[in-house]
Design a protein around this motif. Structure first.
Motif, mmCIF file in Angstrom:
data_model
loop_
_atom_site.group_PDB
_atom_site.id
_atom_site.type_symbol
_atom_site.label_atom_id
_atom_site.label_comp_id
_atom_site.label_asym_id
_atom_site.label_seq_id
_atom_site.Cartn_x
_atom_site.Cartn_y
_atom_site.Cartn_z
ATOM 1 N N LEU A 250 -94.025 38.699 111.795
ATOM 2 C CA LEU A 250 -94.794 38.584 110.700
ATOM 3 C C LEU A 250 -95.853 37.515 110.540
ATOM 4 C CD1 LEU A 250 -92.231 39.470 108.023
ATOM 5 C CD2 LEU A 250 -94.149 40.443 108.070
ATOM 6 N N LYS A 251 -95.951 36.934 111.782
ATOM 7 C CA LYS A 251 -97.095 35.957 112.306
ATOM 8 C C LYS A 251 -98.243 36.786 112.417
ATOM 9 C CE LYS A 251 -94.473 32.246 114.163
ATOM 10 N NZ LYS A 251 -94.054 31.279 115.222
ATOM 11 N N ASP A 252 -98.203 38.035 113.006
ATOM 12 C CA ASP A 252 -99.230 38.927 113.602
ATOM 13 C C ASP A 252 -99.271 40.404 112.945
ATOM 14 O OD1 ASP A 252 -99.937 36.803 115.778
ATOM 15 O OD2 ASP A 252 -97.827 37.324 116.507
ATOM 16 N N VAL A 253 -98.318 40.731 112.180
ATOM 17 C CA VAL A 253 -98.487 42.158 111.549
ATOM 18 C C VAL A 253 -98.185 41.805 110.078
ATOM 19 C CG1 VAL A 253 -97.774 43.289 113.994
ATOM 20 C CG2 VAL A 253 -96.013 42.662 112.099
ATOM 21 N N THR A 254 -98.267 43.016 109.262
ATOM 22 C CA THR A 254 -98.237 43.041 107.874
ATOM 23 C C THR A 254 -96.810 43.300 107.572
ATOM 24 O OG1 THR A 254 -99.068 45.301 107.472
ATOM 25 C CG2 THR A 254 -100.681 43.621 107.673
ATOM 26 N N ASP A 255 -96.344 42.993 106.267
ATOM 27 C CA ASP A 255 -95.131 43.298 105.796
ATOM 28 C C ASP A 255 -94.826 44.857 105.547
ATOM 29 O OD1 ASP A 255 -95.866 43.698 102.769
ATOM 30 O OD2 ASP A 255 -96.843 42.171 103.348
ATOM 31 N N THR A 256 -96.047 45.537 105.271
ATOM 32 C CA THR A 256 -96.085 46.972 105.139
ATOM 33 C C THR A 256 -95.899 47.599 106.540
ATOM 34 O OG1 THR A 256 -97.433 47.017 103.344
ATOM 35 C CG2 THR A 256 -97.359 48.820 104.637
ATOM 36 N N GLN A 257 -96.600 47.242 107.708
ATOM 37 C CA GLN A 257 -96.146 47.617 108.880
ATOM 38 C C GLN A 257 -94.812 47.307 109.373
ATOM 39 O OE1 GLN A 257 -99.486 45.376 110.674
ATOM 40 N NE2 GLN A 257 -100.448 47.295 111.234
ATOM 41 N N VAL A 258 -94.245 46.317 109.236
ATOM 42 C CA VAL A 258 -92.795 46.016 109.591
ATOM 43 C C VAL A 258 -91.875 46.811 108.945
ATOM 44 C CG1 VAL A 258 -90.894 44.241 109.738
ATOM 45 C CG2 VAL A 258 -93.290 43.762 110.268
ATOM 46 N N GLN A 259 -91.910 47.075 107.545
ATOM 47 C CA GLN A 259 -90.921 47.874 106.766
ATOM 48 C C GLN A 259 -90.935 49.240 107.062
ATOM 49 O OE1 GLN A 259 -91.561 47.260 102.329
ATOM 50 N NE2 GLN A 259 -89.430 47.157 102.151
ATOM 51 N N PHE A 260 -92.230 49.747 107.213
ATOM 52 C CA PHE A 260 -92.225 51.261 107.707
ATOM 53 C C PHE A 260 -91.590 51.629 108.891
ATOM 54 C CE2 PHE A 260 -94.401 54.871 109.383
ATOM 55 C CZ PHE A 260 -94.161 56.032 108.457
ATOM 56 N N TRP A 261 -91.984 50.869 109.889
ATOM 57 C CA TRP A 261 -91.626 51.107 111.280
ATOM 58 C C TRP A 261 -90.047 51.051 111.363
ATOM 59 C CZ3 TRP A 261 -93.989 54.789 113.969
ATOM 60 C CH2 TRP A 261 -95.223 54.899 113.821
ATOM 61 N N TYR A 262 -89.763 49.761 110.664
ATOM 62 C CA TYR A 262 -88.170 49.424 110.717
ATOM 63 C C TYR A 262 -87.480 50.421 110.117
ATOM 64 C CZ TYR A 262 -84.442 46.642 108.477
ATOM 65 O OH TYR A 262 -83.337 46.037 107.948
ATOM 66 N N MET A 263 -87.636 50.912 109.175
ATOM 67 C CA MET A 263 -86.949 51.930 108.344
ATOM 68 C C MET A 263 -87.234 53.287 109.307
ATOM 69 S SD MET A 263 -85.551 50.189 105.953
ATOM 70 C CE MET A 263 -84.491 51.718 105.903
ATOM 71 N N LEU A 264 -88.092 53.702 109.658
ATOM 72 C CA LEU A 264 -88.292 54.793 110.495
ATOM 73 C C LEU A 264 -87.301 54.742 111.728
ATOM 74 C CD1 LEU A 264 -89.336 57.587 111.387
ATOM 75 C CD2 LEU A 264 -91.387 56.539 112.358
ATOM 76 N N PHE A 265 -87.343 53.843 112.592
ATOM 77 C CA PHE A 265 -86.398 53.678 113.480
ATOM 78 C C PHE A 265 -85.173 53.719 113.194
ATOM 79 C CE2 PHE A 265 -90.288 51.362 115.884
ATOM 80 C CZ PHE A 265 -90.545 52.459 116.899
#
Length: 286
Positions: free
Chosen positions: A174-189
């Protein structure tokens, strides 16, 4: 601070989730609850797909690693919680404070001052007192964990360690990407990992599981809590060691819920141990 308030919200929802997991597993198997909980959570965050693209390739890889770590952590924690009293599990989960502090110091270079060190001593003391209390007693004085095999305590400990690794990855990502990006891909994986696991193990998911209201509640609380936590991680002055301490406020929710919902034993002593641990958490947050 705002980030501290967001972490406290996450912690309270985390404690409520432990109660909901226990209730959900009264009607459905561990894997039914785990898979549907993950799937519904992904559905809830899927509207963020439009803002989830545009990361450098390495971040997709790091998020996949985080998801795999949580994939294992959740299997371990759900299996442990299915056998352990939720109030004791909530206290045992506090051990992640030690793992996260170690990672924060060794990997992120965070410093732990004298007062924070005293706080860690209190955390260790509370955990040790809890362990000694739950040794086998003679006669009618047995505790509510005497019949639980040791492997479930080991699974709970392994889950704490893996969750600490995930928290470290959150801070890095989260230093370099948004919380939306992390949450979406995290849940998809996560959905992909559990789907593969279910296919390989030939686990059955009944249609009735979709009617389990506790699974739906779990998913809602998880999405809200994780969103709050990811936003908190974006704050430059947020510290992993302090965040980990603040998250543990959910322990009180688990203990009180264990008393009034599941009629568990030894609640006063558990609250006493938790109070000692929370003195340590307060000192650690200073």
């Amino acid at each position: 601070m705002i980030w501290m308030s967001l972490v406290l919200l996450y912690g309270l929802l985390k404690g409520a989730r432990e109660l909901a997991k226990k209730k959900a597993m009264e009607s459905n198997s561990v894997m039914e609850v785990l898979f549907l909980y993950t799937l519904l959570s992904f559905v809830f965050v899927s509207p963020g797909v439009l803002g989830a693209w545009g990361m450098a390739p390495k971040y997709y890889g790091l998020i996949a690693v985080k998801s795999f770590v949580i994939f294992l952590a959740w299997i371990f924690s759900f299996k442990a919680l299915s056998k352990l009293p939720v109030s004791l599990y909530g206290i045992f989960d506090l051990s992640r404070v030690l793992f996260s502090t170690f990672l924060a110091v060794t990997v992120l270079g965070e410093t732990v001052g004298f007062v924070q060190s005293i706080g860690l001593v209190f955390v260790c003391l509370g955990l040790l007192l809890m362990k000694f209390r739950h040794k086998k007693k003679n006669g009618a004085g047995t505790t509510d964990t005497d019949s639980v095999p040791m492997k479930y305590f080991i699974l709970a400990l392994a889950s704490c360690m893996l969750n600490s690794v995930s928290a470290l990855l959150d801070k890095v990502l989260l230093k370099d990407v948004t919380d939306t990006q992390v949450q979406f891909w995290y849940m998809l994986f996560l959905v992909i990992f559990y789907a593969v696991y279910i296919l390989v193990r030939r686990e059955k998911i009944s249609k009735k599981a979709f009617k389990n209201k506790w699974i739906w509640l779990l998913a809602v609380m998880f999405v809200i809590g994780d969103k709050a936590l990811f936003i908190a991680n974006k704050y430059v002055d947020s510290r992993l060691a302090v965040m980990t301490l603040l998250k543990q406020c959910g322990c009180f929710v688990a203990i009180v819920g264990g008393k009034f919902i599941f009629k568990e034993k030894d609640i006063r002593y558990k609250l006493f141990c938790t109070f000692i641990i929370f003195v340590g958490i307060f000192l650690g947050a200073l």
